[in-house]
Write a protein that holds these residues in place. Structure first.
Motif, PDB file in Angstrom:
ATOM      1  N   UNK A 132       0.837  -1.188   0.000  1.00 21.42           N
ATOM      2  CA  UNK A 132       0.000   0.000   0.000  1.00 21.42           C
ATOM      3  C   UNK A 132       0.878   1.247   0.000  1.00 21.42           C
ATOM      4  N   UNK A 133       1.824   1.299   0.920  1.00 20.59           N
ATOM      5  CA  UNK A 133       2.870   2.319   0.906  1.00 20.59           C
ATOM      6  C   UNK A 133       4.188   1.611   1.191  1.00 20.59           C
ATOM      7  N   UNK A 185       4.195   3.443  -3.964  1.00 20.94           N
ATOM      8  CA  UNK A 185       5.317   3.544  -4.901  1.00 20.94           C
ATOM      9  C   UNK A 185       4.848   3.166  -6.302  1.00 20.94           C
ATOM     10  N   UNK A 186       4.831   4.110  -7.246  1.00 25.70           N
ATOM     11  CA  UNK A 186       4.410   3.781  -8.617  1.00 25.70           C
ATOM     12  C   UNK A 186       5.470   2.957  -9.328  1.00 25.70           C
ATOM     13  N   UNK A 187       5.032   2.241 -10.342  1.00 30.47           N
ATOM     14  CA  UNK A 187       5.966   1.442 -11.129  1.00 30.47           C
ATOM     15  C   UNK A 187       6.987   2.347 -11.829  1.00 30.47           C
ATOM     16  N   UNK A 237      -2.417   6.723  -2.658  1.00 31.08           N
ATOM     17  CA  UNK A 237      -2.278   6.226  -1.284  1.00 31.08           C
ATOM     18  C   UNK A 237      -2.414   4.714  -1.179  1.00 31.08           C
ATOM     19  N   UNK A 238      -2.446   4.035  -2.335  1.00 33.48           N
ATOM     20  CA  UNK A 238      -2.544   2.579  -2.332  1.00 33.48           C
ATOM     21  C   UNK A 238      -3.819   2.074  -1.673  1.00 33.48           C
ATOM     22  N   UNK A 239      -4.898   2.834  -1.808  1.00 30.15           N
ATOM     23  CA  UNK A 239      -6.118   2.555  -1.065  1.00 30.15           C
ATOM     24  C   UNK A 239      -6.823   1.277  -1.517  1.00 30.15           C
TER      25      UNK A 239
END
Length: 270
Positions: free
Chosen positions: A6-7, A20-22, A197-199
């Motif tokens: 998620x984070x 964290x984006x790819x 936010x990786x929700x």
């Protein structure tokens, strides 16, 4: 090229505040980080290294630290002509590596190349919906399915525990409160969880949120005249897809996946 959390977890087991984006295709983005605070991969390189909740490294002392590892000298000489190790060369090296991280050909690309069998009928329907009723293409367009712009998707949490003002933290413009960079969608089905936010770890949850038009900011009486009160992007509205249509869009997103690239693990210099 994402961690699936998620984070991310950094120095001393501290959680970061964003997903964290790819890193795939990262060299094609005009701005970096969810809030666009870096203008190039070279600008971006030192920020995670020195962040207290990421690598917590004193950047000024990093060249000296690497000079003590003799095995780095021949690599720097081969890349730059001398064995000198500087922060500029470290940033350049990291940026050059990241520019090599490109996604591979997908079923969607094969379909565009006139292979009519590359997509299933359900995926073709999903492509049509992506471009029309679902309105995805308003933000996710071009070869990497991003407009390289910033939008407020209603997940600012303004005035609450998980508040994140996004682009405003960089520009200080009230109209930028809650705006985040549009991510590319190539290999999107391999990069859960989603949003800054990786929700959401479930793509059905993502589709349901867009189907209802994303959450609106609840305005408290004391916020009525607040100049920083977030405003959802005007492009957002309930798209009201049926379950079959949502499944078709998800099927199309799967067509944007490419085979993973196998990379040899190099031995670290000693």
């Amino acid at each position: 090229w994402a961690d699936g959390r998620q984070v991310s977890v950094g120095h001393d087991h501290q959680n970061n505040i964003r997903n964290a984006p790819s890193l795939e295709n990262v060299c094609f983005f005009k701005k970096l980080f969810w809030d666009g605070r870096a203008n190039s991969l070279e600008d971006q390189a030192s920020m995670p290294v020195e962040a207290h909740n990421e690598m917590h490294q004193d950047v000024k002392s990093l060249p000296k630290k690497l000079r003590k590892i003799k095995g780095y000298a021949p690599f720097f000489k081969a890349a730059f002509g001398t064995t000198d190790i500087t922060n500029e060369r470290i940033a350049s090296s990291l940026a050059t590596f990241q520019r090599s991280l490109s996604s591979r050909r997908t079923d969607f690309d094969r379909f565009l190349a006139n292979n009519k069998q590359a997509l299933t009928d359900q995926q073709v329907l999903g492509l049509h919906l992506f471009r029309t009723k679902a309105r995805c293409m308003n933000c996710h367009n071009g070869p990497f399915f991003t407009d390289n712009d910033f939008h407020n998707d209603g997940l600012t949490y303004y005035g609450r525990k998980y508040e994140d003002l996004g682009l405003y933290n960089v520009t200080k413009k009230p109209e930028d409160v809650g705006k985040f960079k549009t991510p590319g969608l190539r290999n999107v089905m391999r990069t859960a969880p989603w949003f800054h936010n990786g929700l959401f770890a479930d793509i059905d949850g993502v589709m349901n949120m867009y189907n209802m038009g994303m959450p609106d900011q609840r305005v408290k009486p004391e916020q009525m005249n607040d100049p920083l009160l977030p405003k959802n992007d005007k492009l957002l509205r309930g798209i009201r897809l049926s379950n079959a249509e949502k499944d078709a869009v998800i099927a199309f997103l799967h067509s944007l996946s490419s085979a993973p690239v196998l990379i040899r693990v190099e031995e670290l210099p000693k």
